[in-house]
Design an enzyme around this catalytic site. Structure first.
Site, PDB file in Angstrom:
ATOM      1  N   GLU A 255       0.835  -1.208   0.000  1.00  0.00           N
ATOM      2  CA  GLU A 255       0.000   0.000   0.000  1.00  0.00           C
ATOM      3  C   GLU A 255       0.864   1.250   0.000  1.00  0.00           C
ATOM      4  O   GLU A 255       1.943   1.265   0.599  1.00  0.00           O
ATOM      5  CB  GLU A 255      -0.894   0.022   1.250  1.00  0.00           C
ATOM      6  CG  GLU A 255      -2.343  -0.301   0.998  1.00  0.00           C
ATOM      7  CD  GLU A 255      -3.105   0.791   0.254  1.00  0.00           C
ATOM      8  OE1 GLU A 255      -2.499   1.552  -0.532  1.00  0.00           O
ATOM      9  OE2 GLU A 255      -4.322   0.864   0.442  1.00  0.00           O
ATOM     10  N   ASP A 256       0.359   2.268  -0.635  1.00  0.00           N
ATOM     11  CA  ASP A 256       1.035   3.551  -0.587  1.00  0.00           C
ATOM     12  C   ASP A 256       0.866   4.197   0.784  1.00  0.00           C
ATOM     13  O   ASP A 256       1.828   4.534   1.445  1.00  0.00           O
ATOM     14  CB  ASP A 256       0.509   4.477  -1.704  1.00  0.00           C
ATOM     15  CG  ASP A 256      -1.018   4.504  -1.787  1.00  0.00           C
ATOM     16  OD1 ASP A 256      -1.691   3.856  -0.964  1.00  0.00           O
ATOM     17  OD2 ASP A 256      -1.544   5.178  -2.689  1.00  0.00           O
TER      18      ASP A 256
ATOM     19  N   ASP B 257      -4.515   5.934   5.680  1.00  0.00           N
ATOM     20  CA  ASP B 257      -5.056   7.206   6.156  1.00  0.00           C
ATOM     21  C   ASP B 257      -6.065   6.884   7.267  1.00  0.00           C
ATOM     22  O   ASP B 257      -5.693   6.689   8.414  1.00  0.00           O
ATOM     23  CB  ASP B 257      -5.675   7.916   4.940  1.00  0.00           C
ATOM     24  CG  ASP B 257      -6.050   9.355   5.196  1.00  0.00           C
ATOM     25  OD1 ASP B 257      -6.663   9.623   6.230  1.00  0.00           O
ATOM     26  OD2 ASP B 257      -5.745  10.212   4.356  1.00  0.00           O
TER      27      ASP B 257
HETATM   28  P1  XMP Z   1      -7.966   5.234   3.832  1.00  0.00           P
HETATM   29  O1  XMP Z   1      -8.561   6.505   4.411  1.00  0.00           O
HETATM   30  O2  XMP Z   1      -9.039   4.282   3.450  1.00  0.00           O
HETATM   31  O3  XMP Z   1      -7.312   5.736   2.503  1.00  0.00           O
HETATM   32  O4  XMP Z   1      -6.917   4.672   4.723  1.00  0.00           O
HETATM   33  C1  XMP Z   1      -6.422   4.992   1.804  1.00  0.00           C
HETATM   34  C2  XMP Z   1      -6.303   5.459   0.401  1.00  0.00           C
HETATM   35  O5  XMP Z   1      -6.638   6.837   0.252  1.00  0.00           O
HETATM   36  C3  XMP Z   1      -5.727   7.513  -0.560  1.00  0.00           C
HETATM   37  N1  XMP Z   1      -5.081   8.568   0.237  1.00  0.00           N
HETATM   38  C4  XMP Z   1      -4.374   9.571  -0.252  1.00  0.00           C
HETATM   39  N2  XMP Z   1      -4.037   9.871  -1.504  1.00  0.00           N
HETATM   40  N3  XMP Z   1      -2.821  11.742  -0.716  1.00  0.00           N
HETATM   41  C5  XMP Z   1      -3.283  10.971  -1.739  1.00  0.00           C
HETATM   42  O6  XMP Z   1      -2.950  11.284  -2.869  1.00  0.00           O
HETATM   43  C6  XMP Z   1      -3.110  11.504   0.577  1.00  0.00           C
HETATM   44  O7  XMP Z   1      -2.688  12.247   1.457  1.00  0.00           O
HETATM   45  C7  XMP Z   1      -3.933  10.348   0.818  1.00  0.00           C
HETATM   46  N4  XMP Z   1      -4.410   9.807   1.951  1.00  0.00           N
HETATM   47  C8  XMP Z   1      -5.101   8.707   1.553  1.00  0.00           C
HETATM   48  C9  XMP Z   1      -4.742   6.475  -1.009  1.00  0.00           C
HETATM   49  O8  XMP Z   1      -5.104   5.998  -2.270  1.00  0.00           O
HETATM   50  C10 XMP Z   1      -4.847   5.366  -0.007  1.00  0.00           C
HETATM   51  O9  XMP Z   1      -4.572   4.103  -0.542  1.00  0.00           O
HETATM   52 MG    MG Z   2      -4.010   3.634  -2.564  1.00  0.00          MG
END
Ligand code: XMP
Ligand code: MG
Length: 190
Positions: free
Chosen positions: A108-109, A112
């Site tokens: 995962e990137d 959040d």
């Molecule tokens: P959650 O909230 O489900 O989100 O943990 C995970 C996915 O949301 C995207 N994400 C971001 N993308 N900048 C981005 O460009 C951010 O700061 C960011 N925060 C969350 C991302 O695809 C991640 O897998």
């Molecule tokens: Mg992602």
């Protein structure tokens, strides 16, 4: 840091530099290689599109230290064009094959709220793999809404919207070699 490319003009500040990402990716690969040294192969499941840069670099690093790897990709959507989590996860692209009995590592990137990953973990777990662990390059500890075990974390970062190294704002900035925060005027003009 900023070296005069077009995108530097849109970046307010760099959060994690290219070199930090490179070193951390190497570290994470060594940790995973050590933990999986007894297994035949690891199935990396990259989450499109954000993880594409990390997947490519992490897989190559793991290739130097670890067990054999295979790569699969899934695409899920929890965000629209905006910058906050909807909590709704949709599969845009599913796995191409059976993962029964496989040692799966989700790549995962960023974690959040944790909603996407929590859902994905359960989804993969339901397909009878031998194991499921997660490597995430970034995590925002202050944004977490659901606790989800992430065995390998690169960087804990502030709870701000970041772009670069795969992460986008409205599909842009993924190609940046570092991760940073956009200037407020970038949002204002889009
Ligand atoms: P959650 O909230 O489900 O989100 O943990 C995970 C996915 O949301 C995207 N994400 C971001 N993308 N900048 C981005 O460009 C951010 O700061 C960011 N925060 C969350 C991302 O695809 C991640 O897998
Ligand atoms: Mg992602």
């Amino acid at each position: 840091m900023a070296d005069g490319t077009w995108y530097d003009a849109d970046i307010d500040r760099v959060i994690v530099s290219e070199q930090q990402i490179r070193e951390k990716t190497e570290d994470l690969a060594k940790q995973v290689a050590a933990d999986y040294r007894a297994v035949e192969s690891v199935l990396l499941v990259g989450v499109l599109k954000g993880a594409v840069m990390f997947m490519a670099d992490f897989a190559r690093a793991l290739g130097r230290y670890g067990p054999k790897t295979e790569m699969e990709f899934m695409a899920v959507s929890s965000y629209g064009q905006g910058t906050s989590s909807s909590g709704v996860v949709r599969i845009l692209k599913d796995l191409d094959r059976d993962i029964t009995g496989r040692h799966v590592v989700i790549v995962e990137d960023i974690v959040d709220s944790g909603l996407t990953l929590s859902w994905l973990r359960k989804y993969l777990q339901s397909r009878q793999p031998a194991s499921v662990e997660v490597v995430a390059l970034f995590r925002k500890p202050d944004a977490i809404k659901v606790q989800v075990p992430v065995r390998y974390v690169g960087f804990d970062i502030p709870n701000e919207f970041v772009v670069g190294y795969g992460l986008d704002f409205a599909e842009r900035y993924r190609e940046l070699p570092y991760v940073g925060v956009l200037k407020p005027e970038v949002y204002a003009r889009s």
